[in-house]
Design an enzyme around this catalytic site. Structure first.
Site, PDB file in Angstrom:
ATOM      1  N   ARG A  35      10.067   3.107 -14.685  1.00 18.82           N
ATOM      2  CA  ARG A  35       9.822   2.168 -15.792  1.00 18.82           C
ATOM      3  C   ARG A  35      10.961   2.163 -16.811  1.00 18.82           C
ATOM      4  O   ARG A  35      11.189   1.154 -17.481  1.00 18.82           O
ATOM      5  CB  ARG A  35       8.482   2.498 -16.471  1.00 18.82           C
ATOM      6  CG  ARG A  35       7.295   1.994 -15.656  1.00 18.82           C
ATOM      7  CD  ARG A  35       5.982   2.331 -16.311  1.00 18.82           C
ATOM      8  NE  ARG A  35       4.888   1.570 -15.712  1.00 18.82           N
ATOM      9  CZ  ARG A  35       3.623   1.697 -16.076  1.00 18.82           C
ATOM     10  NH1 ARG A  35       3.274   2.564 -17.009  1.00 18.82           N
ATOM     11  NH2 ARG A  35       2.689   0.956 -15.500  1.00 18.82           N
ATOM     12  N   LYS A 196     -12.468   0.477  -2.913  1.00 16.42           N
ATOM     13  CA  LYS A 196     -13.710  -0.275  -3.132  1.00 16.42           C
ATOM     14  C   LYS A 196     -13.544  -1.782  -3.082  1.00 16.42           C
ATOM     15  O   LYS A 196     -12.588  -2.331  -3.619  1.00 16.42           O
ATOM     16  CB  LYS A 196     -14.280   0.097  -4.505  1.00 16.42           C
ATOM     17  CG  LYS A 196     -14.836   1.489  -4.548  1.00 16.42           C
ATOM     18  CD  LYS A 196     -15.442   1.728  -5.905  1.00 16.42           C
ATOM     19  CE  LYS A 196     -16.097   3.098  -5.970  1.00 16.42           C
ATOM     20  NZ  LYS A 196     -16.491   3.420  -7.337  1.00 16.42           N
ATOM     21  N   GLY A 352      -1.237   0.417  -8.684  1.00 18.76           N
ATOM     22  CA  GLY A 352      -0.857   1.815  -8.878  1.00 18.76           C
ATOM     23  C   GLY A 352      -0.728   2.607  -7.592  1.00 18.76           C
ATOM     24  O   GLY A 352       0.314   3.205  -7.315  1.00 18.76           O
ATOM     25  N   GLY A 375      -2.705  -1.983 -13.526  1.00 19.38           N
ATOM     26  CA  GLY A 375      -3.768  -2.880 -13.974  1.00 19.38           C
ATOM     27  C   GLY A 375      -3.258  -4.279 -14.288  1.00 19.38           C
ATOM     28  O   GLY A 375      -3.922  -5.275 -13.995  1.00 19.38           O
TER      29      GLY A 375
END
Ligand SMILES: Nc1ncnc2c1ncn2[C@@H]1O[C@H](COP(=O)(O)OP(=O)(O)OP(=O)(O)O)[C@@H](O)[C@H]1O
Ligand SMILES: O=C(O)[C@H](O)COP(=O)(O)O
Length: 394
Positions: A35, A196, A352, A375
């Site tokens: 980053r 999920k 992520g 996110g």
């Protein structure tokens, strides 16, 4: 709208929101500098214009002023990467910050202390945003990783500046995603994996009519298999999402989107790298066993689909890649995406865990673009307008 290249920063003080939320080890050393590297060209552009740079960021989720979350831990890595001594001030507003900003000379860089040491940051407090805004005269938002947060330094502060723009990183992220979702070369293949279904439903719904092929892998595949009558043993399943899974399959059919589910699995008798390991057809996993990775046949079928792609979007691992015995499906997907990229496809990896996997297995230089957002990338894939982006566009 102005881009950063339209602004001449000479003698200006640019207040730049970056996402230096990077991982630290026990000695407070930065273990992944991605980053910081990603923000470099924005910072260098301002310095080359003979402007000065005031960097603001959060680090972690501190509860008040906790030393382990201090951005002073980032100074050495940032100085090294930018090739300029980064100055540091132990507050982000107030007298000390104002003094440090006022004393800053052209071509110098100042890093403010963690914005989240003030709860006003995450609360989106307007007076806190205004106090920050007084430190500079141009606002640059380059914090793509935090663009989904409506926080003081990302969404609220922009209104106090006449001159504001995205940094280069933000522009790259937005353009890469648009290249996949808005103006792609076809066929477009998306790979969705991870644990999920529930965390990816909105993503699936948003991309279903934008892609030609959708590969569903990882733990989320088992809900689809069980919903169609398959036996999945003790594999991960969200029973309350089975109906939705069937609806998604129907919807895909009506939109002519091909859904590719795994046909076989690497199974284990426990969630452990020391478990007994076997192979099974994806719809015939015995009780007491769970599918923790995609099998050989699935890898080969997915490879064929990926080699035909002109555009690839990858979000989520194919299996429990953190455990070696179940990492090979994700590695195989990485190899296929890399091979297709080498053959001319544009590939974007976001999220992520998928980014962690791609880096761990060394594919980050073999795909077209690796997003710096977790996110934030997911919310863009869901079709949401991110507050940090909207604030600049407004
Ligand atoms: N078959 C499986 N059974 C259980 N867990 C799985 C399986 N396949 C993948 N996982 C786990 O899913 C986790 C990632 O899922 P998650 O839903 O958190 O993805 P994600 O974080 O949304 O992905 P990304 O961050 O790339 O968007 C990994 O920790 C991985 O071990
Ligand atoms: O790492 C991230 O996803 C960003 O820095 C945002 O951090 P947050 O989830 O703590 O807001």
């Amino acid at each position: 709208m102005k881009t950063i290249n339209d602004i001449n920063f000479k003698d200006k003080k640019a207040l730049v929101r970056v996402d230096f939320n990077v991982p630290l080890n026990d000695n407070f050393e930065v273990t992944d500098t991605t980053r910081i590297h990603a923000a470099k060209d924005t910072i260098i552009k301002i310095l080359e214009d003979e402007g000065s740079v005031i960097l603001m960021s959060h680090l972690g989720r501190p509860k008040g002023n906790q030393e382990e979350f201090s951005l002073k831990h980032i100074v050495a890595a940032a100085t090294d990467i930018l090739g300029v001594q980064v100055k540091f001030v132990e507050d982000c507003i107030g007298d000390a910050a104002q003094q440090a900003a006022a004393n800053l000379q052209p071509c110098e860089v100042l890093l403010l202390e963690n914005l989240r040491f003030y709860s006003e940051e995450t609360a989106g407090d307007a007076s806190f945003a205004k106090a920050l805004s007084q430190l500079g005269n141009v606002y640059v938002n380059d914090a793509f990783g935090t663009a989904h947060r409506a926080h003081a330094s990302t969404a609220i502060i922009a209104q106090y500046f006449d001159e504001k723009c995205f940094g280069h990183l933000m522009t790259r992220e937005i353009e890469s995603l648009n290249k996949v979702l808005e103006t792609p070369d076809k066929p477009v293949v998306a790979i969705l994996g991870g644990a999920k279904v529930s965390s990816k439903i909105t993503v699936i719904e948003n991309i279903l009519d934008k892609v030609d092929d959708l590969i569903i892998a990882g733990g989320m595949a088992y809900t689809f298999i069980k919903a169609q009558g398959g036996k999945i043993g003790d594999s991960l399943c969200e029973d309350d999402k089975m109906e939705l899974a069937l609806e998604i399959l129907e919807k895909a059919k009506s939109k002519n989107t091909n859904i590719h589910l795994p046909v076989d699995a690497i199974t284990a008798d426990a969630f452990s790298e020391h478990a007994t390991i076997d192979n099974a057809a994806i719809d015939a996993i015995p009780n007491g066993w769970m599918g923790l990775d995609i099998g050989e046949k699935s890898r080969s079928q997915f490879h064929t689909v990926l080699m035909q792609a002109k555009t690839i979007l990858w979000n989520g691992p194919a299996g429990v890649f953190e455990l070696e015995p179940f990492s090979h499906g994700t590695i195989s997907l990485g190899k296929s995406v890399a091979a297709s990229t080498a053959a001319g496809a544009f590939s974007l990896v976001g999220g992520g865990d998928s980014v962690a996997a791609v880096k761990q297995f060394g594919f980050d230089n073999q795909v077209s673009y690796v997003s710096t957002g977790g996110g934030a990338m997911l919310e863009m894939l869901e079709g949401k307008t991110l507050p940090g982006i909207a604030a600049i566009l407004d």
